[in-house]
Design an enzyme around this catalytic site. Structure first.
Site, PDB file in Angstrom:
ATOM      1  N   LYS A  59      33.400  88.193  23.392  1.00 35.41           N
ATOM      2  CA  LYS A  59      34.154  87.188  22.642  1.00 35.41           C
ATOM      3  C   LYS A  59      35.014  86.358  23.583  1.00 35.41           C
ATOM      4  O   LYS A  59      35.557  86.872  24.570  1.00 35.41           O
ATOM      5  CB  LYS A  59      35.018  87.895  21.591  1.00 35.41           C
ATOM      6  CG  LYS A  59      35.740  86.976  20.620  1.00 35.41           C
ATOM      7  CD  LYS A  59      36.475  87.803  19.572  1.00 35.41           C
ATOM      8  CE  LYS A  59      37.258  86.958  18.589  1.00 35.41           C
ATOM      9  NZ  LYS A  59      37.956  87.768  17.571  1.00 35.41           N
ATOM     10  N   SER A 134      37.243  86.621  12.989  1.00 33.68           N
ATOM     11  CA  SER A 134      37.096  85.582  13.999  1.00 33.68           C
ATOM     12  C   SER A 134      36.005  85.875  15.025  1.00 33.68           C
ATOM     13  O   SER A 134      35.686  85.031  15.858  1.00 33.68           O
ATOM     14  CB  SER A 134      38.430  85.414  14.734  1.00 33.68           C
ATOM     15  OG  SER A 134      38.809  86.627  15.371  1.00 33.68           O
ATOM     16  N   SER A 158      38.659  91.350  12.088  1.00 29.49           N
ATOM     17  CA  SER A 158      37.802  90.333  12.693  1.00 29.49           C
ATOM     18  C   SER A 158      36.551  90.851  13.372  1.00 29.49           C
ATOM     19  O   SER A 158      35.762  90.065  13.897  1.00 29.49           O
ATOM     20  CB  SER A 158      38.610  89.498  13.701  1.00 29.49           C
ATOM     21  OG  SER A 158      39.557  88.709  13.031  1.00 29.49           O
TER      22      SER A 158
END
Length: 462
Positions: A59, A134, A158
């Site tokens: 990420k 996210s 997330s």
């Protein structure tokens, strides 16, 4: 895999898959740079590592040396970290290949991966829908088969929420199980690096590698890395609690049917199933959206155009510099949360909001301790109240967006481990079931997930 030629073949295949998945806007690394990096890593990877040759996406809020770390934000555009996250270093030491940076909501603030300066990530099965957030980029890459596993981060769900939306496995470890060193801070008392994988084993294997002590992070517990459990023959001896607050009357009927099927499986596998109550659950979302923005407003104060962030011409003083940097560098959702956080921490409102939220957080954590003290080993709930929603559907209503995390924020507030795995589909869209466990007992979560994964078809219509 121990042959270097096999690692090179794996790197080439991963690069090809990631290029094919470019349509999802899930990987932010340019194909040319990605291919070059993967091949170079394969030549230098440790053949004895337990993840030798395994491509793992990371990420974009987790620092790497070879790729930029922008957090999906204009304010960090082009930023290249001078150090890498401990989790990334551990992956590299285990022979894994760092397969580029995945798209995410700006500074991990969002539930749909629509708040990235690089554009939204598409759902791998329906481009009109969101992959969750996210960590939506990581989830989409795993679901599309581009990589077997990816790192994400959790502040309020997330990893698990996009795992549910995309039909993959997502694990949030206990707070302190995995080092936060190199994870760009959002809510420091909530943040934790997690893992998304195509299977329970893939996700658990990566988690076992990145877990363990780290002297660079004072919040990381002094514990050995997680040891993976064996696949159980049954769930005999497990006591699984079903919190009634997570099954409200307005829960999507298809989600309820899928969960009921899993609960019947528990009994068939020899587990005892018991209804429990977590009475302060209705206050969890409000509590989270006071504490997380408060911590964000403090953590993001460093982006001022002096220490981090671009300097815009024309600023006549420091105040104007800050205003220009943050006004033009941050997106709408980040600005909204900074404003909320600053407000609840301000003089005259701290006691009314922030202190009350911390008191409620303690009560939420106590609910879990009470349930576990009464003999429950694990809790089982839906991961999300619905399947993936349409892109743009909730952008104009932040509260509706926040409520998509209604079943996940409690584990972050209490610092507990939790795992989401696919348990069915609604009109072709995946839905997930969630296990929440006791602190540092991720092995029990994984055992239960193995049992469910073995007998519950993830593609069955609910």
């Amino acid at each position: 895999m121990s042959d270097p030629s096999e690692a090179l073949a794996s790197a080439k295949a991963a690069a090809d898959r990631l290029v094919k998945a470019k349509r999802l806007n899930a990987c932010l690394t340019a194909p040319k740079d990605l291919r070059k990096s993967l091949l170079a890593q394969a030549q230098g990877a440790h053949p004895s590592g337990v993840l030798y040759g395994m491509p793992v996406a990371v990420k974009d809020n987790i620092c790497t040396l070879e790729f930029t770390t922008t957090c999906g934000s204009k304010i960090l555009e082009g930023y290249r970290s001078p150090y890498e996250a401990t989790a990334v270093a551990k992956l590299r030491a285990a022979g894994a290949l760092i397969a580029g940076k995945s798209n995410c909501d700006e500074f991990a603030m969002g539930s749909s991966t629509e708040h990235s300066v690089y554009g939204r990530t598409l759902h791998p099965f329906d481009k009109a829908r969101v992959p969750g957030g996210s960590s939506g980029g990581s989830a989409a890459l795993v679901a599309a088969g581009a990589v077997p596993a990816a790192l994400g981060s959790e502040t309020g769900g997330s990893v698990r929420q996009p795992a549910s939306f995309c039909g993959v496995v997502g694990i949030k470890p206990t707070y302190g199980r995995v080092s936060r060193y190199g994870l760009v801070a959002f809510g420091s008392s909530l943040d934790q690096i997690g893992v998304l994988g195509r299977s329970v084993h893939d996700a658990a294997r990566v988690l076992s590698v990145i877990s363990g002590r780290d002297p660079k992070d004072s919040t990381c517990e002094d514990r050995d890395p997680l040891r993976l459990p064996t696949v159980p023959e049954s769930l005999q001896g497990f006591v699984i609690g079903i919190p009634k607050e997570y099954f409200p009357p307005d829960l999507d009927p298809a989600v309820r049917r899928a969960c009921d099927r899993v609960i019947r499986l528990f009994r068939e596998q020899g587990a005892a199933v018991r209804e429990v109550s977590l009475p302060h659950t209705p206050y969890a979302v409000a509590t989270y959206y006071i504490i997380a923005p408060a911590e964000a407003s403090s953590n993001l104060a460093r982006y001022d155009g002096a220490r981090y962030g671009p300097r815009f011409d024309g600023a006549v003083d420091v105040r104007a510099l800050y205003r220009a940097t943050r006004g033009q560098g941050f997106g709408a959702e980040v600005r909204r949360r900074i404003l909320v956080g600053t407000y609840v921490l301000s003089s005259g409102y701290y006691d009314a909001y922030y202190r009350k939220a911390q008191q409620m957080r303690a009560l939420i954590a106590q609910d879990f301790r009470t349930a576990f003290d009464r003999g429950v080993d694990l809790l089982f709930t839906p991961t999300t109240p619905t399947a993936a929603f349409k892109a743009g559907e909730k952008l104009a209503d932040p509260v509706a967006m926040y409520l998509s995390d209604i079943f996940t924020v409690t584990a972050n507030l209490a610092g507990l481990p939790a795992l989401s795995l696919p348990i069915g589909r609604i009109k072709g869209l995946p839905i997930g079931g969630q296990f929440i466990g006791q602190a540092f007992l991720e092995d029990e979560l994984i055992e239960a997930a193995y049992a469910v994964e073995r007998v519950v078809p993830a593609t069955t219509e609910a």
